[in-house]
Design an enzyme around this catalytic site. Sequence first.
Site, PDB file in Angstrom:
ATOM      1  N   GLU A 103      29.226  95.314  33.670  1.00  0.00           N
ATOM      2  CA  GLU A 103      29.833  94.081  34.172  1.00  0.00           C
ATOM      3  C   GLU A 103      28.901  92.904  33.880  1.00  0.00           C
ATOM      4  O   GLU A 103      27.672  93.048  33.890  1.00  0.00           O
ATOM      5  CB  GLU A 103      30.065  94.195  35.684  1.00  0.00           C
ATOM      6  N   ASN A 159      41.448  94.167  38.731  1.00  0.00           N
ATOM      7  CA  ASN A 159      40.403  94.964  39.363  1.00  0.00           C
ATOM      8  C   ASN A 159      40.362  94.622  40.845  1.00  0.00           C
ATOM      9  O   ASN A 159      40.346  93.441  41.209  1.00  0.00           O
ATOM     10  CB  ASN A 159      39.038  94.618  38.743  1.00  0.00           C
ATOM     11  N   GLU A 160      40.341  95.633  41.682  1.00  0.00           N
ATOM     12  CA  GLU A 160      40.259  95.425  43.142  1.00  0.00           C
ATOM     13  C   GLU A 160      41.153  94.249  43.550  1.00  0.00           C
ATOM     14  O   GLU A 160      40.704  93.295  44.195  1.00  0.00           O
ATOM     15  CB  GLU A 160      38.809  95.237  43.589  1.00  0.00           C
ATOM     16  N   TYR A 186      31.866 103.867  46.443  1.00  0.00           N
ATOM     17  CA  TYR A 186      30.417 103.649  46.517  1.00  0.00           C
ATOM     18  C   TYR A 186      29.884 104.359  47.756  1.00  0.00           C
ATOM     19  O   TYR A 186      30.514 104.322  48.805  1.00  0.00           O
ATOM     20  CB  TYR A 186      30.115 102.146  46.608  1.00  0.00           C
ATOM     21  N   GLU A 193      34.828 103.074  39.216  1.00  0.00           N
ATOM     22  CA  GLU A 193      33.513 102.627  39.720  1.00  0.00           C
ATOM     23  C   GLU A 193      33.068 103.671  40.731  1.00  0.00           C
ATOM     24  O   GLU A 193      33.780 103.951  41.696  1.00  0.00           O
ATOM     25  CB  GLU A 193      33.614 101.252  40.390  1.00  0.00           C
ATOM     26  N   GLN A 241      26.265 100.783  37.747  1.00  0.00           N
ATOM     27  CA  GLN A 241      26.595 100.242  36.454  1.00  0.00           C
ATOM     28  C   GLN A 241      25.575 100.737  35.436  1.00  0.00           C
ATOM     29  O   GLN A 241      24.579 101.333  35.806  1.00  0.00           O
ATOM     30  CB  GLN A 241      26.606  98.722  36.525  1.00  0.00           C
TER      31      GLN A 241
HETATM   32  O1  AHR Z   1      30.124  96.950  40.818  1.00  0.00           O
HETATM   33  C1  AHR Z   1      30.025  95.791  41.584  1.00  0.00           C
HETATM   34  C2  AHR Z   1      31.362  95.357  42.148  1.00  0.00           C
HETATM   35  O2  AHR Z   1      31.842  96.339  43.030  1.00  0.00           O
HETATM   36  C3  AHR Z   1      32.487  95.170  41.168  1.00  0.00           C
HETATM   37  O3  AHR Z   1      32.479  93.921  40.572  1.00  0.00           O
HETATM   38  C4  AHR Z   1      33.708  95.323  42.020  1.00  0.00           C
HETATM   39  O4  AHR Z   1      34.807  95.877  41.321  1.00  0.00           O
HETATM   40  C5  AHR Z   1      33.236  96.246  43.145  1.00  0.00           C
HETATM   41  O5  AHR Z   1      33.547  95.726  44.373  1.00  0.00           O
END
Ligand code: AHR
Length: 501
Positions: A28, A177-178, A243, A296, A353
């Site tokens: 990103e 995205n999101e 995450y 992600e 990432q």
């Molecule tokens: O990876 C960082 C961020 O996490 C990304 O931009 C977003 O898609 C997610 O919330």
Amino acid sequence: MTIDTTLTLRADAPIGTISPRLYGHFAEHLERCCYDGLWVGLGNKDIPNIGGFRTDVVNALKAMPVPMLRWPGGCYADHYHWRDGIGAPESRPRRLGMSCGLQVEDDNGLGTHEFIAFCRLIGAEPYLAGNMGSGSVQEMCDCVEYCNASISTDLTRERAANGSPAPFGVKLWGVGNENWGCGGSYDAATYAQEYRRYATMLRHVDPKAELVICGHNDAWNEEVIRTNRNHYGLMDHFSIHRYWINGNAETNFTEDQYYNLLAEAQDTENFIETTSGFIREYTPAGVKPIGIALDEWGVWHPEARPWGPTHELMREPLSYEQADTMRDALAAGIALEVFHRQCNVLTLANLAQIVNVLHAPVMTEGAAMWLTPTYYALQLHTPHIGATALPIEVTHGTSVPNGQFNVASSAVSATASTNNSGTAVTLINRHFDQAASVTLVTSGLKQVVKARILAGDSPRAQNSIEKPDSIALADLSVTADGSNQWRIELPAHSMATIEFA
Ligand code: AHR
């Protein structure tokens, strides 16, 4: 004390193919991931580069490897206008780059042609995330035409004038995205309907494009899938993000916090299974269910985020950079076990990432580069990429502290696969401080051709600019223990891969 575990490889019950796309990564335009980490600019005399991309990082990524790469965001994607990143670099506009609350100057030096060139350099399939938040259907259609069309149009002639007469052939396209948050704060039903408009038009431009629809939590996912159940053919992959945020401090964690993070990584499997349940429920009879795109995933420590549990530990200024320890490498290994088990429903996955930011396998500082324990965890899994996943049963073992003994809480866990070159088994000893003595029961495997281990003095061990080689892969000795049995000694908090002929 040593843990005794017996694992049995079930070569007779193949699970499915481990798509190379399950080993994808994510780059990103966020802090030092793309700019600095990958791209140092054309003509940079200080840092050796290939067409603007750091040579050291290119070589490290080729050796990891990176079968697929998602770009340019993340949240950045819903602000990104692809035309800003094509044409002569000196005439590209300087824009406000925005992601995750940061505002930076983006000179657009790294645009679509550069990204595609980078993917070719490292052998990755490109995955482009389109702008739905601040873009338009026409803008995304134009991008698909520019990248993929072979008919002579103004856009494809422009692509040729910019150096690429041949189409890029990008298959994977994210529609936003999101979009429940940074990608437009939609509600689920509105997004699902808006997605249909985008997907219908994108399919006209490239009927072969694989479209990724945006997911979120269980409630959103069920509603999006239910809303679009009569338009099933417009969706190919369903994007979810996960995450792990409950491990407390990045380095100074306690034993309990160590296990919390590993349990969170393991729990990714429940999220995939629940999402897969919604997909199955609303898939029309006789139709192949769409895949799940975990585009992600990874550890997000509190030092690198302004939200969530223990975010008061955030380092200022916020850089989205964090330490990567053996704990993080094991968490990644646990996720890869999950991916292999779920390879029939999970169609792609991207670690977040790829360089410097969040759960990064590669770190840079000026001209220096070092590899994190997570890099080596991924590299250990190379033999599984594209192979057929095989189940491994824990037939005797010990649970991690406080766990009821079952496969998910076994201190030693494993994944296996087979292809034309042989069979590979990757084992993890999740125990914080106890070594494990493992008996691996196989059938028909005659010879170990390679065995390597990733271990560290402590679960908190890491590499750094000062000590880049504290953690690295080492050879492991495996002894034949009777017929079709192998004995493997694993130190606490370690991971190993054994390749059999
Ligand atoms: O990876 C960082 C961020 O996490 C990304 O931009 C977003 O898609 C997610 O919330």
